[in-house]
Design a protein around this motif. Structure first.
Motif, mmCIF file in Angstrom:
data_model
loop_
_atom_site.group_PDB
_atom_site.id
_atom_site.type_symbol
_atom_site.label_atom_id
_atom_site.label_comp_id
_atom_site.label_asym_id
_atom_site.label_seq_id
_atom_site.Cartn_x
_atom_site.Cartn_y
_atom_site.Cartn_z
ATOM 1 N N THR A 1 0.855 -1.199 0.000
ATOM 2 C CA THR A 1 0.000 0.000 0.000
ATOM 3 C C THR A 1 0.891 1.248 0.000
ATOM 4 O O THR A 1 2.108 1.155 0.192
ATOM 5 C CB THR A 1 -0.873 0.046 1.262
ATOM 6 O OG1 THR A 1 -0.005 0.248 2.399
ATOM 7 C CG2 THR A 1 -1.670 -1.240 1.453
ATOM 8 N N TYR B 251 -1.628 8.015 6.010
ATOM 9 C CA TYR B 251 -1.726 6.569 5.793
ATOM 10 C C TYR B 251 -2.179 5.819 7.040
ATOM 11 O O TYR B 251 -2.141 4.591 7.095
ATOM 12 C CB TYR B 251 -0.362 6.021 5.313
ATOM 13 C CG TYR B 251 0.141 6.752 4.107
ATOM 14 C CD1 TYR B 251 -0.638 6.834 2.953
ATOM 15 C CD2 TYR B 251 1.374 7.396 4.114
ATOM 16 C CE1 TYR B 251 -0.200 7.534 1.839
ATOM 17 C CE2 TYR B 251 1.826 8.092 3.000
ATOM 18 C CZ TYR B 251 1.031 8.159 1.875
ATOM 19 O OH TYR B 251 1.458 8.850 0.785
ATOM 20 N N ILE C 75 -4.719 3.015 6.561
ATOM 21 C CA ILE C 75 -4.546 2.099 5.427
ATOM 22 C C ILE C 75 -3.931 0.780 5.874
ATOM 23 O O ILE C 75 -2.840 0.735 6.427
ATOM 24 C CB ILE C 75 -3.663 2.754 4.339
ATOM 25 C CG1 ILE C 75 -4.361 4.036 3.862
ATOM 26 C CG2 ILE C 75 -3.426 1.793 3.180
ATOM 27 C CD1 ILE C 75 -3.590 4.787 2.827
ATOM 28 N N SER D 215 -3.663 -3.481 4.392
ATOM 29 C CA SER D 215 -3.880 -4.327 3.213
ATOM 30 C C SER D 215 -5.234 -5.025 3.246
ATOM 31 O O SER D 215 -5.895 -5.164 2.209
ATOM 32 C CB SER D 215 -2.768 -5.365 3.091
ATOM 33 O OG SER D 215 -1.533 -4.724 2.946
ATOM 34 N N ILE E 154 -7.898 -2.684 2.165
ATOM 35 C CA ILE E 154 -7.715 -2.379 0.743
ATOM 36 C C ILE E 154 -8.349 -3.484 -0.113
ATOM 37 O O ILE E 154 -9.060 -3.221 -1.072
ATOM 38 C CB ILE E 154 -6.198 -2.248 0.424
ATOM 39 C CG1 ILE E 154 -5.597 -1.016 1.115
ATOM 40 C CG2 ILE E 154 -5.920 -2.245 -1.073
ATOM 41 C CD1 ILE E 154 -6.114 0.323 0.653
ATOM 42 N N LEU F 132 -9.757 3.418 -4.815
ATOM 43 C CA LEU F 132 -8.581 3.285 -3.934
ATOM 44 C C LEU F 132 -7.529 4.365 -4.184
ATOM 45 O O LEU F 132 -6.403 4.256 -3.716
ATOM 46 C CB LEU F 132 -7.957 1.901 -4.137
ATOM 47 C CG LEU F 132 -8.780 0.732 -3.620
ATOM 48 C CD1 LEU F 132 -8.206 -0.585 -4.103
ATOM 49 C CD2 LEU F 132 -8.851 0.751 -2.098
ATOM 50 N N MET G 295 -4.594 5.504 -1.845
ATOM 51 C CA MET G 295 -4.356 4.497 -0.799
ATOM 52 C C MET G 295 -3.342 3.451 -1.240
ATOM 53 O O MET G 295 -2.619 2.880 -0.424
ATOM 54 C CB MET G 295 -5.668 3.805 -0.433
ATOM 55 C CG MET G 295 -6.701 4.747 0.132
ATOM 56 S SD MET G 295 -8.124 3.793 0.650
ATOM 57 C CE MET G 295 -9.430 4.871 0.166
ATOM 58 N N VAL G 296 -3.367 3.172 -2.550
ATOM 59 C CA VAL G 296 -2.361 2.259 -3.121
ATOM 60 C C VAL G 296 -1.814 2.919 -4.384
ATOM 61 O O VAL G 296 -2.518 3.693 -5.029
ATOM 62 C CB VAL G 296 -2.953 0.859 -3.490
ATOM 63 C CG1 VAL G 296 -3.347 0.067 -2.261
ATOM 64 C CG2 VAL G 296 -4.127 0.978 -4.440
ATOM 65 N N GLU H 249 -3.356 -0.657 -7.822
ATOM 66 C CA GLU H 249 -4.787 -0.496 -8.118
ATOM 67 C C GLU H 249 -5.149 -1.345 -9.347
ATOM 68 O O GLU H 249 -6.149 -2.054 -9.360
ATOM 69 C CB GLU H 249 -5.054 0.986 -8.391
ATOM 70 C CG GLU H 249 -6.453 1.407 -8.044
ATOM 71 C CD GLU H 249 -6.685 2.902 -8.262
ATOM 72 O OE1 GLU H 249 -5.710 3.690 -8.262
ATOM 73 O OE2 GLU H 249 -7.851 3.261 -8.455
#
Ligand code: ADP
Length: 158
Positions: A14, A123, A126, A128, A131, A141, A144-145, A150
């Motif tokens: 991420t 972050y 956030i 995984s 996500i 997303l 965030m990634v 993505e």
């Protein structure tokens, strides 16, 4: 030479992970990102997919390398001659978990030192697992990634 290892599942990596890696790369002479391959866990991405994504996302950091590990992290560290273990913390909950893990690692090998790096505020939430949940519902997303992750998530959840 200050050499550290940053282990994790990175399923998927991420923006929070990449932030820690880049900040750590500015502190340590060498940083090895260690992708865990634990046979008892079910991952969305294979270890080589996770490692390749991290490699691509950190390729401008010349002192960062990526390895896959299917043993105890303390055994990996011993084999590589690394004494510093880096972990990221988002908050108190992370810290209490990470603290216990660091005690266990110290019991397994008293030569290993764990260092904690706090997340950057953007972050903070956030992780995984969230996500993957958002991605499975085709949520947005952005930020965030990284875009590469993505795209990889979209391909997994077609
Ligand atoms: P997670 O599923 O919680 O993202 P990982 O095993 O992939 O777990 O995490 C590897 C390391 O990165 C752990 O030390 C974890 O605390 C840290 N980490 C994960 N997400 C973040 C974030 N957003 N900010 C800072 N550190 C993080």
């Amino acid at each position: 030479m200050l050499k550290a290892a940053f282990p994790g599942s990175f399923d998927p990596p991420t923006s929070g992970h990449i932030n820690i890696i880049k900040r750590a790369a500015a502190i340590f002479d060498e940083l090895v990102v260690v992708v865990a391959e634990n046979k008892q866990k079910h991952y969305l991405f294979t270890a080589s997919e996770r490692a390749d994504m991290i490699r691509e996302l950190t390729n401008e950091c010349k002192n960062v390398s990526v390895a896959v590990c299917d043993t105890l992290i303390v055994d990996f560290l011993k084999e590589k001659g690394i004494k510093l273990l880096l972990r990221g913390v988002r908050g108190l909950e992370d810290f209490s978990y990470e603290f216990e893990v660091s005690m266990m690692n110290r019991m397994l090998d008293s030569g290993v030192e764990t260092i904690f790096m706090t997340t950057a505020p953007e972050y903070f939430v956030i992780r995984s697992s969230s996500i993957k949940e958002v991605a499975s519902f085709k949520g947005n997303l952005k930020g965030m990634v990284p875009p590469l992750v993505e795209k990889a998530l979209k391909e997994k959840y077609i």
